[in-house]
Design an enzyme around this catalytic site. Sequence first.
Site, PDB file in Angstrom:
ATOM      1  N   ASN A  18      63.800  -0.503 -65.792  1.00 54.64           N
ATOM      2  CA  ASN A  18      63.551  -1.482 -64.730  1.00 54.64           C
ATOM      3  C   ASN A  18      64.903  -1.843 -64.129  1.00 54.64           C
ATOM      4  O   ASN A  18      65.849  -2.151 -64.861  1.00 54.64           O
ATOM      5  CB  ASN A  18      62.863  -2.728 -65.298  1.00 54.64           C
ATOM      6  CG  ASN A  18      61.479  -2.423 -65.838  1.00 54.64           C
ATOM      7  OD1 ASN A  18      60.764  -1.591 -65.285  1.00 54.64           O
ATOM      8  ND2 ASN A  18      61.102  -3.080 -66.921  1.00 54.64           N
ATOM      9  N   ASP A  21      61.709  -3.990 -79.272  1.00 56.46           N
ATOM     10  CA  ASP A  21      61.487  -5.014 -78.254  1.00 56.46           C
ATOM     11  C   ASP A  21      60.777  -6.201 -78.912  1.00 56.46           C
ATOM     12  O   ASP A  21      59.850  -6.032 -79.702  1.00 56.46           O
ATOM     13  CB  ASP A  21      60.648  -4.459 -77.099  1.00 56.46           C
ATOM     14  CG  ASP A  21      60.702  -5.348 -75.866  1.00 56.46           C
ATOM     15  OD1 ASP A  21      61.285  -4.925 -74.851  1.00 56.46           O
ATOM     16  OD2 ASP A  21      60.172  -6.483 -75.919  1.00 56.46           O
ATOM     17  N   HIS A  78      69.208  -0.969 -69.830  1.00 55.24           N
ATOM     18  CA  HIS A  78      68.421  -0.598 -71.005  1.00 55.24           C
ATOM     19  C   HIS A  78      67.307   0.360 -70.624  1.00 55.24           C
ATOM     20  O   HIS A  78      66.761   0.285 -69.523  1.00 55.24           O
ATOM     21  CB  HIS A  78      67.833  -1.827 -71.709  1.00 55.24           C
ATOM     22  CG  HIS A  78      67.098  -2.778 -70.820  1.00 55.24           C
ATOM     23  ND1 HIS A  78      67.740  -3.676 -70.004  1.00 55.24           N
ATOM     24  CD2 HIS A  78      65.765  -2.968 -70.610  1.00 55.24           C
ATOM     25  CE1 HIS A  78      66.848  -4.385 -69.334  1.00 55.24           C
ATOM     26  NE2 HIS A  78      65.635  -3.971 -69.665  1.00 55.24           N
ATOM     27  N   LEU A  79      66.969   1.229 -71.546  1.00 59.24           N
ATOM     28  CA  LEU A  79      65.790   2.088 -71.437  1.00 59.24           C
ATOM     29  C   LEU A  79      64.727   1.529 -72.362  1.00 59.24           C
ATOM     30  O   LEU A  79      65.022   1.213 -73.524  1.00 59.24           O
ATOM     31  CB  LEU A  79      66.111   3.526 -71.873  1.00 59.24           C
ATOM     32  CG  LEU A  79      67.120   4.323 -71.053  1.00 59.24           C
ATOM     33  CD1 LEU A  79      67.291   5.712 -71.676  1.00 59.24           C
ATOM     34  CD2 LEU A  79      66.676   4.430 -69.596  1.00 59.24           C
ATOM     35  N   HIS A  80      63.508   1.383 -71.847  1.00 58.02           N
ATOM     36  CA  HIS A  80      62.357   1.086 -72.695  1.00 58.02           C
ATOM     37  C   HIS A  80      61.781   2.425 -73.155  1.00 58.02           C
ATOM     38  O   HIS A  80      61.643   3.349 -72.340  1.00 58.02           O
ATOM     39  CB  HIS A  80      61.249   0.394 -71.908  1.00 58.02           C
ATOM     40  CG  HIS A  80      61.578  -0.975 -71.405  1.00 58.02           C
ATOM     41  ND1 HIS A  80      61.092  -2.119 -71.995  1.00 58.02           N
ATOM     42  CD2 HIS A  80      62.324  -1.385 -70.352  1.00 58.02           C
ATOM     43  CE1 HIS A  80      61.516  -3.177 -71.314  1.00 58.02           C
ATOM     44  NE2 HIS A  80      62.263  -2.761 -70.309  1.00 58.02           N
ATOM     45  N   GLY A  93      61.739  -5.324 -61.595  1.00 54.58           N
ATOM     46  CA  GLY A  93      61.228  -6.128 -62.702  1.00 54.58           C
ATOM     47  C   GLY A  93      62.215  -6.309 -63.839  1.00 54.58           C
ATOM     48  O   GLY A  93      61.825  -6.675 -64.952  1.00 54.58           O
ATOM     49  N   GLN A  94      63.502  -6.090 -63.568  1.00 57.27           N
ATOM     50  CA  GLN A  94      64.505  -6.239 -64.623  1.00 57.27           C
ATOM     51  C   GLN A  94      64.718  -7.724 -64.919  1.00 57.27           C
ATOM     52  O   GLN A  94      64.936  -8.522 -63.992  1.00 57.27           O
ATOM     53  CB  GLN A  94      65.825  -5.593 -64.186  1.00 57.27           C
ATOM     54  CG  GLN A  94      66.896  -5.615 -65.277  1.00 57.27           C
ATOM     55  CD  GLN A  94      68.163  -4.864 -64.864  1.00 57.27           C
ATOM     56  OE1 GLN A  94      68.288  -4.380 -63.738  1.00 57.27           O
ATOM     57  NE2 GLN A  94      69.096  -4.784 -65.788  1.00 57.27           N
TER      58      GLN A  94
END
Length: 112
Positions: A85, A29, A98-100, A91-92
């Site tokens: 998200n 990120d 995607h996965l954080h 909050g996207q």
Amino acid sequence: MDCLFCKIAEGKIPSKPVFQDHRIYAFADIHPQAPVHFLIIPREHIASLHEADESHRELLGHMLGVAAEIARQKGLGNGYRVVANIGPDGGQTVDHLHLHVLGGRAMTWPPG
Ligand code: AMP
Ligand code: ZN
């Protein structure tokens, strides 16, 4: 389609790779929120988990499995967090699923 993460997966925008195969791409990120913070995305454009359908079930499981595999490789045995998200209330900010994966510090709950 003008999608940031599609361009990252295609290598048209630079990123720091963490893992890749023919279905998914994982990269650091750009604004890390923890000592370890990377994103896992499908190469296929899916706007969010909300748009994923039954044909994506195996892909979604693969993304989670790779999250755990990379976390093991990075020594996150004390725990970590996997976050998706979804949509405005979630909050996207980038409309490509995607996965954080966040780790390397203790997380708090509840999230903001
Ligand atoms: P979300 O808010 O869940 O949509 O997460 C989007 C994430 O993408 C944020 O954590 C951003 O820091 C990250 N991000 C945005 N642009 C880039 C980029 N060019 N390379 C890597 N990560 C990015
Ligand atoms: Zn995309």
